[in-house]
Design a protein around this motif. Structure first.
Motif, PDB file in Angstrom:
ATOM      1  N   VAL A  37     -37.809  19.438 -89.249  1.00 35.10           N
ATOM      2  CA  VAL A  37     -37.180  20.751 -89.096  1.00 35.10           C
ATOM      3  C   VAL A  37     -37.742  21.472 -87.876  1.00 35.10           C
ATOM      4  CG1 VAL A  37     -36.862  23.008 -90.168  1.00 35.10           C
ATOM      5  CG2 VAL A  37     -36.599  20.954 -91.524  1.00 35.10           C
ATOM      6  N   LEU A  38     -39.046  21.369 -87.626  1.00 38.09           N
ATOM      7  CA  LEU A  38     -39.622  21.993 -86.436  1.00 38.09           C
ATOM      8  C   LEU A  38     -39.031  21.399 -85.157  1.00 38.09           C
ATOM      9  CD1 LEU A  38     -43.379  22.348 -87.430  1.00 38.09           C
ATOM     10  CD2 LEU A  38     -41.693  24.160 -87.177  1.00 38.09           C
ATOM     11  N   LEU A  58     -34.113  25.687 -95.388  1.00 35.59           N
ATOM     12  CA  LEU A  58     -34.150  24.768 -94.244  1.00 35.59           C
ATOM     13  C   LEU A  58     -34.744  23.412 -94.610  1.00 35.59           C
ATOM     14  CD1 LEU A  58     -35.299  26.984 -91.260  1.00 35.59           C
ATOM     15  CD2 LEU A  58     -33.107  25.877 -91.563  1.00 35.59           C
ATOM     16  N   LEU A  59     -35.769  23.413 -95.437  1.00 35.21           N
ATOM     17  CA  LEU A  59     -36.498  22.177 -95.721  1.00 35.21           C
ATOM     18  C   LEU A  59     -35.842  21.320 -96.800  1.00 35.21           C
ATOM     19  CD1 LEU A  59     -40.162  23.512 -95.676  1.00 35.21           C
ATOM     20  CD2 LEU A  59     -39.019  22.169 -93.914  1.00 35.21           C
ATOM     21  N   GLU A  60     -35.207  21.933 -97.772  1.00 36.34           N
ATOM     22  CA  GLU A  60     -34.703  21.193 -98.935  1.00 36.34           C
ATOM     23  C   GLU A  60     -33.682  20.109 -98.603  1.00 36.34           C
ATOM     24  OE1 GLU A  60     -35.245  20.054-102.596  1.00 36.34           O
ATOM     25  OE2 GLU A  60     -36.318  21.736-101.721  1.00 36.34           O
ATOM     26  N   PRO A  61     -32.712  20.352 -97.704  1.00 42.02           N
ATOM     27  CA  PRO A  61     -31.779  19.257 -97.392  1.00 42.02           C
ATOM     28  C   PRO A  61     -32.475  18.035 -96.783  1.00 42.02           C
ATOM     29  CG  PRO A  61     -30.928  21.339 -96.577  1.00 42.02           C
ATOM     30  CD  PRO A  61     -32.311  21.593 -97.071  1.00 42.02           C
ATOM     31  N   PHE A  62     -33.506  18.266 -95.996  1.00 40.45           N
ATOM     32  CA  PHE A  62     -34.226  17.154 -95.383  1.00 40.45           C
ATOM     33  C   PHE A  62     -35.152  16.467 -96.383  1.00 40.45           C
ATOM     34  CE2 PHE A  62     -33.011  19.891 -91.888  1.00 40.45           C
ATOM     35  CZ  PHE A  62     -32.402  18.981 -91.050  1.00 40.45           C
ATOM     36  N   ARG A  63     -35.660  17.219 -97.348  1.00 38.84           N
ATOM     37  CA  ARG A  63     -36.497  16.606 -98.386  1.00 38.84           C
ATOM     38  C   ARG A  63     -35.684  15.657 -99.260  1.00 38.84           C
ATOM     39  NH1 ARG A  63     -39.887  21.998 -99.848  1.00 38.84           N
ATOM     40  NH2 ARG A  63     -41.510  21.693 -98.284  1.00 38.84           N
ATOM     41  N   ARG A  64     -34.389  15.950 -99.419  1.00 38.25           N
ATOM     42  CA  ARG A  64     -33.534  15.054-100.200  1.00 38.25           C
ATOM     43  C   ARG A  64     -33.222  13.774 -99.437  1.00 38.25           C
ATOM     44  NH1 ARG A  64     -28.997  18.573-100.859  1.00 38.25           N
ATOM     45  NH2 ARG A  64     -30.139  20.501-100.907  1.00 38.25           N
ATOM     46  N   ILE A  65     -33.154  13.860 -98.114  1.00 34.92           N
ATOM     47  CA  ILE A  65     -32.783  12.703 -97.294  1.00 34.92           C
ATOM     48  C   ILE A  65     -33.983  11.843 -96.934  1.00 34.92           C
ATOM     49  CG2 ILE A  65     -31.836  12.011 -95.060  1.00 34.92           C
ATOM     50  CD1 ILE A  65     -30.126  14.579 -95.171  1.00 34.92           C
ATOM     51  N   ILE A  66     -35.068  12.477 -96.502  1.00 29.56           N
ATOM     52  CA  ILE A  66     -36.243  11.752 -96.018  1.00 29.56           C
ATOM     53  C   ILE A  66     -37.110  11.347 -97.205  1.00 29.56           C
ATOM     54  CG2 ILE A  66     -38.307  11.898 -94.582  1.00 29.56           C
ATOM     55  CD1 ILE A  66     -36.814  14.041 -92.943  1.00 29.56           C
ATOM     56  N   PRO A  67     -37.451  10.069 -97.314  1.00 30.22           N
ATOM     57  CA  PRO A  67     -38.296   9.652 -98.443  1.00 30.22           C
ATOM     58  C   PRO A  67     -39.726  10.169 -98.288  1.00 30.22           C
ATOM     59  CG  PRO A  67     -37.959   7.828 -96.945  1.00 30.22           C
ATOM     60  CD  PRO A  67     -37.093   8.950 -96.452  1.00 30.22           C
ATOM     61  N   ASN A  68     -40.383  10.343 -99.418  1.00 29.34           N
ATOM     62  CA  ASN A  68     -41.774  10.774 -99.430  1.00 29.34           C
ATOM     63  C   ASN A  68     -42.653   9.593 -99.008  1.00 29.34           C
ATOM     64  OD1 ASN A  68     -43.965  12.366 -99.811  1.00 29.34           O
ATOM     65  ND2 ASN A  68     -43.601  12.730-101.981  1.00 29.34           N
ATOM     66  N   LEU A  69     -43.440   9.769 -97.965  1.00 23.30           N
ATOM     67  CA  LEU A  69     -44.251   8.685 -97.419  1.00 23.30           C
ATOM     68  C   LEU A  69     -45.657   8.726 -98.010  1.00 23.30           C
ATOM     69  CD1 LEU A  69     -43.156   8.966 -93.695  1.00 23.30           C
ATOM     70  CD2 LEU A  69     -42.290   7.408 -95.428  1.00 23.30           C
ATOM     71  N   GLY A  70     -45.809   8.208 -99.207  1.00 21.09           N
ATOM     72  CA  GLY A  70     -47.122   8.153 -99.837  1.00 21.09           C
ATOM     73  C   GLY A  70     -47.730   9.518-100.087  1.00 21.09           C
ATOM     74  N   GLY A  71     -46.922  10.459-100.507  1.00 18.68           N
ATOM     75  CA  GLY A  71     -47.423  11.799-100.788  1.00 18.68           C
ATOM     76  C   GLY A  71     -47.398  12.729 -99.588  1.00 18.68           C
ATOM     77  N   ILE A  72     -46.926  12.252 -98.441  1.00 26.31           N
ATOM     78  CA  ILE A  72     -46.861  13.080 -97.242  1.00 26.31           C
ATOM     79  C   ILE A  72     -45.406  13.473 -96.994  1.00 26.31           C
ATOM     80  CG2 ILE A  72     -47.258  13.163 -94.761  1.00 26.31           C
ATOM     81  CD1 ILE A  72     -49.481  11.115 -95.180  1.00 26.31           C
TER      82      ILE A  72
END
Length: 101
Positions: free
Chosen positions: A77-78, A56-70
């Motif tokens: 997803v929630l 569930l999380l991996e497709p969104f991790r590829r799209i959403i940039p990492n915001l300073g380690g967050i």
């Protein structure tokens, strides 16, 4: 039968929500060095939660940039899971209950 299907769908969504929350809390505990991966139970729990939530999380991790380690993909997803639950309960559940009883 329809009520059982509605209950099952809601239970699966609830379990996924709790698994994502558990994964987030566990990652914070690892990040702040409260617990470590060398503990066998913690390591197995971490691997299990990662295996359950990664699809569930991996497709969104590829799209959403990492915001300073967050990583905000769990929040997205929630929100989507809650949207799916409300959509299902509002539209599909009454039809299933009326159709299958």
């Amino acid at each position: 039968m329809g009520g059982a299907i509605v209950w099952l769908v809601n239970a699966v969504i609830s379990l996924m929500v709790w698994a994502i929350i558990g994964t987030a809390i566990l990652s914070w505990l690892f990040a702040f060095d409260v617990i470590n991966h060398r503990n066998r139970f913690v390591n197995q729990l971490s691997q299990f939660l990662d295996a359950v939530t990664r699809p569930l999380l991996e497709p969104f991790r590829r799209i959403i940039p990492n915001l300073g380690g967050i990583d905000i993909s769990p929040i997205v997803v929630l929100l989507l899971l809650e949207f799916a639950r409300r959509l299902f309960n509002g539209m599909a559940a009454p039809s299933l209950i009326a159709l299958l009883g």
